[in-house]
Design a protein around this motif. Structure first.
Motif, PDB file in Angstrom:
ATOM      1  N   THR A 625     -28.386  -1.904  27.397  1.00 53.92           N
ATOM      2  CA  THR A 625     -27.363  -1.856  28.445  1.00 53.92           C
ATOM      3  C   THR A 625     -26.221  -0.917  28.081  1.00 53.92           C
ATOM      4  OG1 THR A 625     -26.198  -3.765  27.505  1.00 53.92           O
ATOM      5  CG2 THR A 625     -27.884  -4.207  29.160  1.00 53.92           C
ATOM      6  N   THR A 626     -26.374  -0.161  27.000  1.00 57.15           N
ATOM      7  CA  THR A 626     -25.304   0.738  26.558  1.00 57.15           C
ATOM      8  C   THR A 626     -25.633   2.186  26.911  1.00 57.15           C
ATOM      9  OG1 THR A 626     -26.278   1.127  24.382  1.00 57.15           O
ATOM     10  CG2 THR A 626     -24.874  -0.827  24.628  1.00 57.15           C
ATOM     11  N   ASP A 627     -24.625   3.050  26.727  1.00 59.32           N
ATOM     12  CA  ASP A 627     -24.833   4.478  26.982  1.00 59.32           C
ATOM     13  C   ASP A 627     -25.768   5.098  25.953  1.00 59.32           C
ATOM     14  OD1 ASP A 627     -23.268   4.464  29.201  1.00 59.32           O
ATOM     15  OD2 ASP A 627     -21.446   5.167  28.208  1.00 59.32           O
ATOM     16  N   LEU A 628     -25.904   4.493  24.788  1.00 66.35           N
ATOM     17  CA  LEU A 628     -26.827   5.025  23.787  1.00 66.35           C
ATOM     18  C   LEU A 628     -28.246   5.064  24.354  1.00 66.35           C
ATOM     19  CD1 LEU A 628     -27.526   5.970  20.934  1.00 66.35           C
ATOM     20  CD2 LEU A 628     -27.759   3.555  20.277  1.00 66.35           C
ATOM     21  N   TYR A 629     -28.659   4.001  24.999  1.00 71.47           N
ATOM     22  CA  TYR A 629     -30.000   3.966  25.589  1.00 71.47           C
ATOM     23  C   TYR A 629     -30.090   4.929  26.774  1.00 71.47           C
ATOM     24  CZ  TYR A 629     -34.155   2.209  27.962  1.00 71.47           C
ATOM     25  OH  TYR A 629     -35.373   2.113  28.581  1.00 71.47           O
ATOM     26  N   LYS A 630     -29.103   4.875  27.666  1.00 67.30           N
ATOM     27  CA  LYS A 630     -29.170   5.683  28.884  1.00 67.30           C
ATOM     28  C   LYS A 630     -29.182   7.178  28.576  1.00 67.30           C
ATOM     29  CE  LYS A 630     -26.617   2.062  31.325  1.00 67.30           C
ATOM     30  NZ  LYS A 630     -25.333   1.683  31.948  1.00 67.30           N
ATOM     31  N   GLU A 631     -28.283   7.612  27.669  1.00 66.59           N
ATOM     32  CA  GLU A 631     -28.197   9.038  27.372  1.00 66.59           C
ATOM     33  C   GLU A 631     -29.387   9.496  26.525  1.00 66.59           C
ATOM     34  OE1 GLU A 631     -24.428  10.462  26.054  1.00 66.59           O
ATOM     35  OE2 GLU A 631     -23.296   9.160  27.404  1.00 66.59           O
ATOM     36  N   SER A 632     -29.855   8.636  25.637  1.00 65.97           N
ATOM     37  CA  SER A 632     -31.054   8.996  24.856  1.00 65.97           C
ATOM     38  C   SER A 632     -32.254   9.169  25.775  1.00 65.97           C
ATOM     39  CB  SER A 632     -31.340   7.916  23.811  1.00 65.97           C
ATOM     40  OG  SER A 632     -30.293   7.832  22.869  1.00 65.97           O
ATOM     41  N   TYR A 633     -32.389   8.282  26.735  1.00 64.87           N
ATOM     42  CA  TYR A 633     -33.506   8.408  27.679  1.00 64.87           C
ATOM     43  C   TYR A 633     -33.393   9.710  28.477  1.00 64.87           C
ATOM     44  CZ  TYR A 633     -36.603   7.521  31.593  1.00 64.87           C
ATOM     45  OH  TYR A 633     -37.590   7.635  32.536  1.00 64.87           O
ATOM     46  N   ARG A 634     -32.168  10.059  28.898  1.00 66.07           N
ATOM     47  CA  ARG A 634     -31.986  11.300  29.656  1.00 66.07           C
ATOM     48  C   ARG A 634     -32.371  12.511  28.818  1.00 66.07           C
ATOM     49  NH1 ARG A 634     -28.170  14.729  29.154  1.00 66.07           N
ATOM     50  NH2 ARG A 634     -26.812  13.264  28.042  1.00 66.07           N
ATOM     51  N   ILE A 635     -31.975  12.529  27.551  1.00 64.93           N
ATOM     52  CA  ILE A 635     -32.283  13.667  26.669  1.00 64.93           C
ATOM     53  C   ILE A 635     -33.796  13.768  26.445  1.00 64.93           C
ATOM     54  CG2 ILE A 635     -32.029  14.541  24.320  1.00 64.93           C
ATOM     55  CD1 ILE A 635     -29.190  13.338  24.339  1.00 64.93           C
ATOM     56  N   ILE A 636     -34.429  12.626  26.186  1.00 62.85           N
ATOM     57  CA  ILE A 636     -35.875  12.623  25.944  1.00 62.85           C
ATOM     58  C   ILE A 636     -36.633  13.029  27.197  1.00 62.85           C
ATOM     59  CG2 ILE A 636     -37.846  11.137  25.383  1.00 62.85           C
ATOM     60  CD1 ILE A 636     -35.870   9.513  23.653  1.00 62.85           C
ATOM     61  N   ASP A 637     -36.185  12.571  28.355  1.00 61.46           N
ATOM     62  CA  ASP A 637     -36.831  12.929  29.602  1.00 61.46           C
ATOM     63  C   ASP A 637     -36.748  14.439  29.833  1.00 61.46           C
ATOM     64  OD1 ASP A 637     -37.948  12.028  32.329  1.00 61.46           O
ATOM     65  OD2 ASP A 637     -36.188  13.196  32.906  1.00 61.46           O
ATOM     66  N   THR A 638     -35.576  15.008  29.577  1.00 58.66           N
ATOM     67  CA  THR A 638     -35.399  16.455  29.722  1.00 58.66           C
ATOM     68  C   THR A 638     -36.257  17.209  28.706  1.00 58.66           C
ATOM     69  OG1 THR A 638     -33.128  16.114  30.499  1.00 58.66           O
ATOM     70  CG2 THR A 638     -33.712  18.329  29.719  1.00 58.66           C
ATOM     71  N   PHE A 639     -36.312  16.683  27.483  1.00 63.48           N
ATOM     72  CA  PHE A 639     -37.111  17.283  26.418  1.00 63.48           C
ATOM     73  C   PHE A 639     -38.585  17.353  26.827  1.00 63.48           C
ATOM     74  CE2 PHE A 639     -39.550  17.122  22.492  1.00 63.48           C
ATOM     75  CZ  PHE A 639     -38.882  18.010  21.656  1.00 63.48           C
ATOM     76  N   LEU A 640     -39.111  16.251  27.343  1.00 66.34           N
ATOM     77  CA  LEU A 640     -40.518  16.204  27.747  1.00 66.34           C
ATOM     78  C   LEU A 640     -40.772  17.096  28.953  1.00 66.34           C
ATOM     79  CD1 LEU A 640     -43.370  15.114  27.617  1.00 66.34           C
ATOM     80  CD2 LEU A 640     -42.601  13.059  28.816  1.00 66.34           C
ATOM     81  N   THR A 641     -39.885  17.053  29.929  1.00 70.61           N
ATOM     82  CA  THR A 641     -40.055  17.869  31.132  1.00 70.61           C
ATOM     83  C   THR A 641     -40.071  19.361  30.790  1.00 70.61           C
ATOM     84  OG1 THR A 641     -38.959  16.193  32.498  1.00 70.61           O
ATOM     85  CG2 THR A 641     -39.087  18.422  33.392  1.00 70.61           C
ATOM     86  N   THR A 642     -39.148  19.773  29.909  1.00 74.00           N
ATOM     87  CA  THR A 642     -39.049  21.192  29.531  1.00 74.00           C
ATOM     88  C   THR A 642     -40.309  21.655  28.801  1.00 74.00           C
ATOM     89  OG1 THR A 642     -36.642  21.010  29.359  1.00 74.00           O
ATOM     90  CG2 THR A 642     -37.694  22.878  28.246  1.00 74.00           C
ATOM     91  N   HIS A 643     -40.789  20.839  27.857  1.00 77.35           N
ATOM     92  CA  HIS A 643     -41.969  21.234  27.088  1.00 77.35           C
ATOM     93  C   HIS A 643     -43.232  21.212  27.948  1.00 77.35           C
ATOM     94  CE1 HIS A 643     -39.355  20.868  23.596  1.00 77.35           C
ATOM     95  NE2 HIS A 643     -40.315  21.403  22.861  1.00 77.35           N
ATOM     96  N   MET A 644     -43.339  20.282  28.861  1.00 76.04           N
ATOM     97  CA  MET A 644     -44.500  20.273  29.747  1.00 76.04           C
ATOM     98  C   MET A 644     -44.489  21.464  30.685  1.00 76.04           C
ATOM     99  SD  MET A 644     -46.721  17.946  29.105  1.00 76.04           S
ATOM    100  CE  MET A 644     -47.665  18.424  30.544  1.00 76.04           C
ATOM    101  N   GLN A 645     -43.292  21.836  31.155  1.00 79.37           N
ATOM    102  CA  GLN A 645     -43.202  23.005  32.019  1.00 79.37           C
ATOM    103  C   GLN A 645     -43.633  24.255  31.262  1.00 79.37           C
ATOM    104  OE1 GLN A 645     -39.295  23.606  33.636  1.00 79.37           O
ATOM    105  NE2 GLN A 645     -39.947  25.215  35.047  1.00 79.37           N
ATOM    106  N   SER A 646     -43.278  24.335  29.992  1.00 79.03           N
ATOM    107  CA  SER A 646     -43.692  25.468  29.175  1.00 79.03           C
ATOM    108  C   SER A 646     -45.208  25.482  28.997  1.00 79.03           C
ATOM    109  CB  SER A 646     -43.000  25.398  27.810  1.00 79.03           C
ATOM    110  OG  SER A 646     -43.485  26.410  26.949  1.00 79.03           O
ATOM    111  N   GLN A 647     -45.801  24.327  28.775  1.00 77.71           N
ATOM    112  CA  GLN A 647     -47.252  24.259  28.616  1.00 77.71           C
ATOM    113  C   GLN A 647     -47.964  24.674  29.897  1.00 77.71           C
ATOM    114  OE1 GLN A 647     -49.256  23.467  25.869  1.00 77.71           O
ATOM    115  NE2 GLN A 647     -47.317  23.802  24.802  1.00 77.71           N
TER     116      GLN A 647
END
Length: 842
Positions: A625-647
């Motif tokens: 329920t903290t920003d640590l979880y929310k912001e980490s999820y946002r960063i990981i989601d962006t990380f995965l989206t960017t790398h998949m787009q590159s692939q």
């Protein structure tokens, strides 16, 4: 009557609320009296325990624990319409319930009675409406079998409790209950208008029945500690003969309450009706609830003249229509008595006088006297409910303990927000997540599911690409026409008919579109699903629409079409093959690779997201329920989206463009080996097609048919080979072998390239870069405000603290209930010791 009054005056009330006589009838010995007194002491101790358990159960009900999770023993009153249930309820609970001609109870009525310990306590009844079901409109007469059990009512995920009113005068309760039931049967109306209504002429209700419940919580001095539910009488038809689904609704409602094994079933049966025709009795027996059922025979004064006493004697003896706890008989006030407002005490005196003076009860059935009257029934229900609660204690204790453990587990992941060591907590959490991601991409135990699932997708991708390899139609148009001219007489055939045509010999196939393929088509059970997004061919009719198969998209070549391509590309006058023509044919076979490639990439992204999210929830659970979880999820989601787009763009689309640019390979040896193997397959199939066409031509000339056996033998001879001569499409067959040989090499290389890139770049990035990306994105190191950022990331969500405190209070109540259950267990053991009983239930 004087004796009856004197007997009633000597009755007292036990702590569990049920009256019983301290003295026996004349002639009882001192030993009998002592034994009775010993039983009284036991009942008092048990009654006290029931009272405490009822309080414990009330606290559990207040927590909102559903009955499916926590078994709460209660008495369920069922019976046919007009079986006297309402009168029976009034006699047990000492309250007035609504009465009318026909069906009185149109929704469940739950009555909880408990004795108040306070000396100055007054009689109080709290009325509430428990709305677990929502009404979704009327339905047609014919209801399909897949409708919800309470249709047209549908169960909601979360029920609501509406406080209706509180009554302090028993005389007002009957009218209040009428209005509460009207509020339940008019869901479109505001309940407040019914709670404030005054006495008056009743208005028609919107609905006939409802599964929602009117709950009465009655407390006062000397009341029995009971919980029972009065259900609408089981009906076989509605009053106006329409809406037969209401009959099903009422029966399903009874089944729902009878089904729990903790329910003690009170089955009311009128003696003015044939017991064999009782729908309620049949329902109880169909649900195998006889072992926890108490029968009550009502309206004994209306038993038809001439009824066989032997029948009712057999019923009371348990020889006919047996129930585990037998039958009791009660006599409630007549309508004349009700009109003159007879009270509860007078009703019990009249009832006792009836059984003492009227036949067959006074003499013929005197052996069952201990089962006559409401007092006997009350005492029996108290003891049986006590036994039922006692038998349920182990499960109740287990469920309470399990709930406490669940709360402890949840609290473990709701720690107090840190302030001093926030930075080390954040860095440690991110490192833990990175370690799990490393194990995931490496396939280490116990995190091997990702690699196993992804390898399955890789294999499916390869299978689909291979299944798209080009095919060659077996016969030319001329050969097909020749086969069509051949007659198909019934051939002579000896032996057992095949399964395909029982009693007939199977002719050789001559379909013009039969294909030659190197490997058999995958079986339907193992067919890849990668082509789910491909566009199927337009079906002739919706009924004959068939699913798209991977090899439906494979390129099919006719020999005539290949010849035309070779001739169009060739500048030679001696029939040489232009390499550009071969390249053109090869590239035609690669046209459908994009669909399975994109599906494979989508599947890879989906499975990776699932496992990444699962790892994130596992490591960050206490900070969800903290920003640590929310912001980490946002960063990981962006990380995965960017790398998949590159692939997709830099790897997969580029690899496809390279394949479609020009056929290229340096693996000449493997290419040649594939060409030779394919050529052998095609030449064998071509000879078979041409030889069969030649046999068909011979059959046309002779007017005879050639059996399968003779056909196969003839085709294998050198004579036929000489007769049909060289294949006029040998050049085209050789080109097709080269096309498919190249496809075999290129398809495997293409699949390997895509899978290698995903593993070496996408998966590896999660192993090596995710920790640094999170550290940088969250600004938790090498930053002047790193510590402040960590404190902010771990800051408490206000709702989190509210939830934590609610869990703590819930745990406290559960622990209090657990103490009461343990105390009650001890009291039961003391009773066993007093009575010399050995009971291993608790």
């Amino acid at each position: 009557m004087a004796d009856v009054l004197q007997s009633e005056q000597h009755r007292s009330t036990t702590p569990n609320g049920f009256r019983h006589s301290h003295s026996s009838s004349r002639g009882h010995s001192t030993e009998q009296h002592a034994g009775a007194q010993n039983t009284v002491d036991s009942i008092e101790l048990l009654g006290s325990g029931v009272k405490e358990l009822v309080r414990a159960i009330d606290s559990l009900v207040d927590l909102g624990i559903p009955s499916q999770v926590l078994p709460l023993p209660q008495i369920v009153v069922v019976g046919d319409q007009s079986a006297g249930k309402s009168s029976l309820i009034e006699a047990i609970s000492e309250i007035k319930v609504p009465r009318s001609t026909g069906t009185c109870t149109r929704c469940p009525l739950q009555i909880r009675t408990k004795s108040s310990d306070e000396g100055s306590a007054l009689w109080t009844c709290k009325v509430s409406l428990h709305k677990k079901y929502g009404y979704y409109g009327d339905v047609p007469v014919n209801v399909s079998a897949d409708k919800p059990p309470m249709y047209p009512w549908v169960e909601n995920q979360f029920g609501t409790i509406v406080e209706f009113t509180t009554v302090h005068n028993k005389r007002e309760l009957e009218e209040v209950l009428k209005r509460a039931q009207d509020a339940i049967l008019n869901p479109a109306q505001d309940h407040v208008q019914y709670a404030r209504a005054s006495n008056g002429r009743p208005e028609p209700t919107q609905l006939e029945f409802s599964p929602n419940v009117v709950v009465l919580e009655i407390s006062g001095p000397g009341l029995p500690n009971l919980s029972f539910v009065d259900l609408p009488g089981v009906i076989n038809q509605t009053e106006d003969g329409t809406k037969p689904y209401l009959v099903k609704l009422v029966k399903n409602l009874a089944r729902e309450y009878v089904k729990p094994k903790e329910s003690l079933v009170l089955l009311a049966c009128s003696m003015e009706s044939d017991l064999a025709n009782s729908s309620a009795s049949k329902l109880v027996r169909n649900m195998n609830a006889e072992r926890r059922a108490v029968g009550v025979l009502t309206k004994p004064d209306r038993m038809p003249q001439g009824d066989s006493l032997a029948l009712w004697n057999a019923v009371l003896n348990g020889e006919k229509f047996p129930l585990e706890h037998g039958y009791y008989v009660t006599k409630q006030p007549s309508q004349l008595d009700l009109d003159r407002a007879i009270d509860h005490t007078e009703a019990r005196i009249s009832e006792r006088a009836f059984f003492q003076s009227q036949e067959p009860w006074a003499r013929s059935f005197s052996g069952f006297r201990h089962r006559f009257g409401t007092f006997s029934l009350q005492q029996a229900l108290s003891q049986k409910l006590t036994d039922q609660i006692r038998a349920s204690l182990p499960q109740i204790r287990t469920q309470v303990q399990r709930k406490i453990e669940d709360i402890d587990n949840e609290l473990r992941y709701l720690p107090e927000p840190p302030t001093i060591n926030a930075q080390s907590i954040v860095i440690g959490t991110l490192s833990d997540f990175a370690n799990i991601m490393q194990k995931l991409v490496e396939g280490a135990q116990p995190y091997h599911d990702l690699r196993q699932t992804w390898r399955h997708h890789c294999q499916t991708f390869r299978d689909v690409i291979i299944s798209l390899r080009p095919t060659l139609i077996r016969k030319t148009d001329a050969e097909t026409a020749a086969a069509a001219r051949a007659p198909r007489p019934q051939p002579k055939f000896t032996g057992t008919p095949t399964k395909r045509e029982h009693g007939e010999a199977v002719m050789i196939e001559s379909d013009s579109d039969r294909e030659m393929s190197v490997a058999p088509e995958p079986t339907p059970s193992k067919r890849p699903r990668m082509m789910a997004n491909a566009e199927p061919a337009t079906p002739r009719t919706p009924q004959k629409r068939r699913p798209v198969k991977a090899n439906d998209l494979a390129t099919r070549f006719k020999l005539e079409d290949i010849r035309k391509v070779l001739d169009d590309f060739s500048a030679s006058d001696i029939g040489d093959v232009d390499p550009k023509a071969v390249d053109y044919l090869i590239l035609k076979t690669l046209e459908h690779w994009d669909a399975p490639m994109r599906t494979f990439l989508d599947d890879t992204e989906k499975v990776l997201r699932v496992h990444v999210r699962r790892a994130l929830d596992e490591v960050f659970r206490q900070w969800k329920t903290t920003d640590l979880y929310k912001e980490s999820y946002r960063i990981i989601d962006t990380f995965l989206t960017t790398h998949m787009q590159s692939q997709r763009q830099d790897v997969a689309e580029r690899a496809l463009r390279l394949e479609r640019f020009k056929p290229i390979t340096l693996n000449i040896e493997i290419l040649e080996r594939n060409r030779v193997e394919e050529l052998e397959v095609f030449q064998t199939a071509r000879y078979e097609a041409r030889a069969n066409a030649w046999v068909d031509e011979q059959d046309v000339r002779t007017g005879k048919g050639t059996s399968l056996q003779d056909r196969h033998r003839k085709i294998a001879t050198e004579q036929v080979r000489k007769e049909i001569g060289p294949d006029p499409y040998q050049r085209e067959v050789e080109v097709m072998a080269k096309v498919r040989g190249y496809y075999n090499v290129a398809s495997n290389g293409f699949v390997d390239h895509i899978c290698k890139s995903l593993q070496a770049e996408l998966f590896e990035s999660f192993r090596t870069d995710i920790r640094g990306g999170l550290m940088e994105g969250l600004s938790v190191v090498d930053d002047a405000d790193a510590h402040a950022n960590c404190v902010r990331l771990l800051a408490e969500d206000p709702a989190r603290e509210v939830h934590r405190q609610a869990l703590k209070k819930e745990k406290e109540k559960l622990m209090d209930a657990q103490k009461v259950i343990d105390s009650l267990d001890l009291k039961y053991r003391q009773v066993d010791g007093v009575n010399g009983v050995s009971n291993g239930v608790v």
